[in-house]
Design an enzyme around this catalytic site. Structure first.
Site, PDB file in Angstrom:
ATOM      1  N   LYS A 121      99.110 -17.129  57.066  1.00 57.16           N
ATOM      2  CA  LYS A 121      97.802 -17.622  56.615  1.00 57.16           C
ATOM      3  C   LYS A 121      97.951 -18.804  55.677  1.00 57.16           C
ATOM      4  O   LYS A 121      97.120 -19.713  55.666  1.00 57.16           O
ATOM      5  CB  LYS A 121      97.032 -16.497  55.911  1.00 57.16           C
ATOM      6  CG  LYS A 121      96.483 -15.422  56.835  1.00 57.16           C
ATOM      7  CD  LYS A 121      95.703 -14.388  56.051  1.00 57.16           C
ATOM      8  CE  LYS A 121      95.072 -13.348  56.954  1.00 57.16           C
ATOM      9  NZ  LYS A 121      94.328 -12.308  56.181  1.00 57.16           N
ATOM     10  N   HIS A 147     110.904 -33.158  74.475  1.00 60.00           N
ATOM     11  CA  HIS A 147     111.137 -32.604  73.146  1.00 60.00           C
ATOM     12  C   HIS A 147     110.455 -31.245  73.045  1.00 60.00           C
ATOM     13  O   HIS A 147     109.623 -30.883  73.879  1.00 60.00           O
ATOM     14  CB  HIS A 147     110.582 -33.530  72.058  1.00 60.00           C
ATOM     15  CG  HIS A 147     109.084 -33.611  72.046  1.00 60.00           C
ATOM     16  ND1 HIS A 147     108.354 -34.311  72.998  1.00 60.00           N
ATOM     17  CD2 HIS A 147     108.160 -33.057  71.216  1.00 60.00           C
ATOM     18  CE1 HIS A 147     107.072 -34.196  72.743  1.00 60.00           C
ATOM     19  NE2 HIS A 147     106.922 -33.428  71.674  1.00 60.00           N
ATOM     20  N   HIS A 203     108.600 -30.305  76.552  1.00 57.75           N
ATOM     21  CA  HIS A 203     107.521 -31.058  77.184  1.00 57.75           C
ATOM     22  C   HIS A 203     107.706 -32.556  76.941  1.00 57.75           C
ATOM     23  O   HIS A 203     108.507 -32.974  76.095  1.00 57.75           O
ATOM     24  CB  HIS A 203     106.143 -30.596  76.690  1.00 57.75           C
ATOM     25  CG  HIS A 203     105.970 -30.636  75.199  1.00 57.75           C
ATOM     26  ND1 HIS A 203     106.571 -29.741  74.335  1.00 57.75           N
ATOM     27  CD2 HIS A 203     105.252 -31.465  74.403  1.00 57.75           C
ATOM     28  CE1 HIS A 203     106.228 -30.005  73.097  1.00 57.75           C
ATOM     29  NE2 HIS A 203     105.434 -31.061  73.105  1.00 57.75           N
TER      30      HIS A 203
END
Length: 273
Positions: A121, A147, A203
């Site tokens: 959080k 990368h 990707h």
């Protein structure tokens, strides 16, 4: 439906005169606001075919908000809204991930659950706005080279122009843009934290000969000064520790060095293959 879709105001920022955009240029990869070209302006030999704007979303936002671009006039509010919405979604996904790993019991959300989730959080968030201009010879360059993302999760909003590809079973697969949707990428820190149960997604981004492309990534991880390590609860004799400890400073130092030419940051953290 994604509230406050950010592509319109993002497009208008990149349409500003270069003199206006260049006010935010920096070679400091730790800068809270950074406009530029390529991934690592200090080391890249060939620049990527993209412009970017990176905005740190520290809590409280009042610490960094005055540093953000003031033009277009609605950019700051759009980023605030978008960062809050993606943070909310990130925490929902994190809860599901922790449950899938057996680290929390969603039916018993008392102290153990709160303790396990607190650091997530209070984690870091970085908004990266990317513009990939139309390229006359797209086969000669990339918007971004292959990368993986350093953090836990990346929530990506892309416009209707194709470009994003992920590596799957040794081949590149185009992620088709879907209206009103986000792409969720697993990053290096989640692979490390899960001791390999979740895999970081390789990707890249292609460019288009006739159309420009806008994407907005919300990168989430633990606080910048936190040590990321495999959860002790996921380490056993049958499943030994697979990664060394790391932190954000280690990633920045690695990215600024010549080491990425040899192997990825995640590979440098592995204790075994």
């Amino acid at each position: 439906m994604i509230p406050d879709q950010p592509n319109d105001v993002s497009k208008r920022f990149f349409e500003l005169p270069f003199e206006e955009r260049s006010k935010y240029m920096s070679r400091d990869m730790r800068a809270p606001v950074r406009y530029g070209t390529s991934s690592n302006q200090n080391k890249d030999v060939v620049f990527c075919w993209r412009d970017f704007l990176k905005l740190s979303c520290h809590d409280p936002l009042s610490d960094v908000l005055p540093l953000w671009p003031s033009s277009p006039v609605d950019l700051r509010q759009a980023v605030i809204n978008y960062s809050k919405n993606t943070k909310f979604l990130y925490l929902m996904l994190t809860e599901a991930i922790l449950e899938s790993l057996g680290l929390v019991d969603i039916t018993n959300i008392e102290k153990e659950y709160d303790d396990e989730l607190r650091e997530f959080k209070d984690g870091s968030q970085l908004i990266v706005v990317n513009c990939y201009p139309a390229c006359p010879e797209p086969e000669l360059t990339l918007g971004l080279p292959p990368h993986t993302d350093y953090g836990l999760l990346t929530l990506l909003f892309q416009d209707e122009v194709q470009g994003l590809q992920i590596q799957h079973e040794g081949r590149w697969v185009t992620v088709q843009p879907l209206p009103d949707s986000l792409v969720v990428n697993v990053g290096d820190h989640l692979e490390i934290f899960s001791n390999g149960r979740y895999k970081s997604v390789m990707h890249r981004v292609l460019v288009n000969a006739s159309k420009s492309r806008i994407s907005v990534a919300s990168l989430h991880s633990l606080p910048f000064d936190s040590v990321v390590q495999p959860s002790p609860k996921l380490i056993s004799e049958d499943n030994p520790r697979r990664y060394m400890d790391t932190d954000f400073a280690s990633f920045l130092d690695y990215s600024s060095s010549d080491e990425p030419k040899k192997k990825s940051f995640l590979e440098s953290r592995k204790l075994m293959t």
